[in-house]
Scaffold this motif. Sequence first.
Motif, PDB file in Angstrom:
ATOM      1  N   UNK A   1     -31.992 -47.265 -22.072  1.00 46.58           N
ATOM      2  CA  UNK A   1     -31.246 -46.796 -23.239  1.00 46.58           C
ATOM      3  C   UNK A   1     -30.203 -45.771 -22.818  1.00 46.58           C
ATOM      4  N   UNK A   2     -29.199 -45.598 -23.667  1.00 48.57           N
ATOM      5  CA  UNK A   2     -28.186 -44.571 -23.470  1.00 48.57           C
ATOM      6  C   UNK A   2     -28.310 -43.552 -24.598  1.00 48.57           C
ATOM      7  N   UNK A   3     -27.546 -42.492 -24.509  1.00 49.81           N
ATOM      8  CA  UNK A   3     -27.618 -41.448 -25.537  1.00 49.81           C
ATOM      9  C   UNK A   3     -27.215 -41.953 -26.917  1.00 49.81           C
ATOM     10  N   UNK A   4     -26.391 -42.987 -26.962  1.00 45.95           N
ATOM     11  CA  UNK A   4     -25.938 -43.484 -28.259  1.00 45.95           C
ATOM     12  C   UNK A   4     -26.556 -44.827 -28.652  1.00 45.95           C
ATOM     13  N   UNK A   5     -27.642 -45.208 -27.996  1.00 47.92           N
ATOM     14  CA  UNK A   5     -28.324 -46.445 -28.384  1.00 47.92           C
ATOM     15  C   UNK A   5     -28.828 -46.342 -29.816  1.00 47.92           C
ATOM     16  N   UNK A   6     -28.568 -47.380 -30.617  1.00 49.75           N
ATOM     17  CA  UNK A   6     -29.088 -47.361 -31.985  1.00 49.75           C
ATOM     18  C   UNK A   6     -30.174 -48.418 -32.200  1.00 49.75           C
ATOM     19  N   UNK A   7     -30.453 -49.195 -31.168  1.00 47.93           N
ATOM     20  CA  UNK A   7     -31.565 -50.145 -31.188  1.00 47.93           C
ATOM     21  C   UNK A   7     -32.336 -50.015 -29.886  1.00 47.93           C
ATOM     22  N   UNK A   8     -33.637 -50.100 -29.984  1.00 47.56           N
ATOM     23  CA  UNK A   8     -34.492 -49.849 -28.818  1.00 47.56           C
ATOM     24  C   UNK A   8     -35.677 -50.809 -28.822  1.00 47.56           C
ATOM     25  N   UNK A   9     -36.030 -51.275 -27.633  1.00 51.55           N
ATOM     26  CA  UNK A   9     -37.322 -51.919 -27.429  1.00 51.55           C
ATOM     27  C   UNK A   9     -38.152 -50.955 -26.588  1.00 51.55           C
ATOM     28  N   UNK A  10     -39.358 -50.656 -27.041  1.00 55.02           N
ATOM     29  CA  UNK A  10     -40.256 -49.770 -26.304  1.00 55.02           C
ATOM     30  C   UNK A  10     -41.464 -50.574 -25.824  1.00 55.02           C
TER      31      UNK A  10
ATOM     32  N   UNK B   1     -30.688 -39.936 -27.626  1.00 56.46           N
ATOM     33  CA  UNK B   1     -30.394 -38.911 -26.612  1.00 56.46           C
ATOM     34  C   UNK B   1     -31.638 -38.079 -26.323  1.00 56.46           C
ATOM     35  N   UNK B   2     -32.399 -37.741 -27.365  1.00 51.63           N
ATOM     36  CA  UNK B   2     -33.637 -36.984 -27.183  1.00 51.63           C
ATOM     37  C   UNK B   2     -34.641 -37.797 -26.369  1.00 51.63           C
ATOM     38  N   UNK B   3     -34.809 -39.071 -26.705  1.00 50.81           N
ATOM     39  CA  UNK B   3     -35.766 -39.922 -25.997  1.00 50.81           C
ATOM     40  C   UNK B   3     -35.378 -40.067 -24.528  1.00 50.81           C
ATOM     41  N   UNK B   4     -34.100 -40.266 -24.278  1.00 51.13           N
ATOM     42  CA  UNK B   4     -33.637 -40.404 -22.895  1.00 51.13           C
ATOM     43  C   UNK B   4     -33.846 -39.110 -22.113  1.00 51.13           C
TER      44      UNK B   4
END
Length: 201
Positions: A102-111, A29-32
């Motif tokens: 991503x969404x606020x509740x994403x728990x996996x991310x590709x950057x 959520x912070x990243x988004x």
Amino acid sequence: MAKVRTINLPHYTAYPVHICMFKDVKNAAFLRKQLLEANPEFDYAFLDPTMILTPQHILSATLLSLHLHLTSRAKTRTPHSELVFRLHPNNNIGESYRKFGISDDSDRIIAVKLSLTPEITNESVGQHLGSVVEGESVDVGEGVENVGMWCDVEKVKKVYKLDSNGGKGREGGTAVNGNAPTNERKEMEAVMSGVITLKGS
């Protein structure tokens, strides 16, 4: 420090691409929020890995977004937002972010981060992401082969309107538990790369 894999795209070796993967992310959520506020320190393509099928899938969109940025034909503000936009088969930017971002509740991310200036390096990206992403950094692989390991194949098929065999309008069996055999992924990859290319033409 996050694990970063750096690759060079054909024809654009002066602009290396840095890719990171994270699991057990606690602060999506912070990243988004940083993305929505256009914080320049967070100018990345933060992607939902369940929507990325193969390394070629993400690299096709990355190459196109870089090309359009450098030729001043991009539709979005930065090449990173362009990357997210180019992954979606339609021209709705908001829908592209909803499906591939991503969404606020994403728990996996590709950057994904493009080296558009000399100070953006493998080390600088690893240090920054390691300090701002609350999650476990995952090895992307030597040839970024791990990029598709979290893909939900059925979700991807639905967005690209692919049938159960990976093609458009062909008969076939269904994938099991979101996984697809290698040959099916290759067929899907070919169709999706074509869709991405046509959208950018």
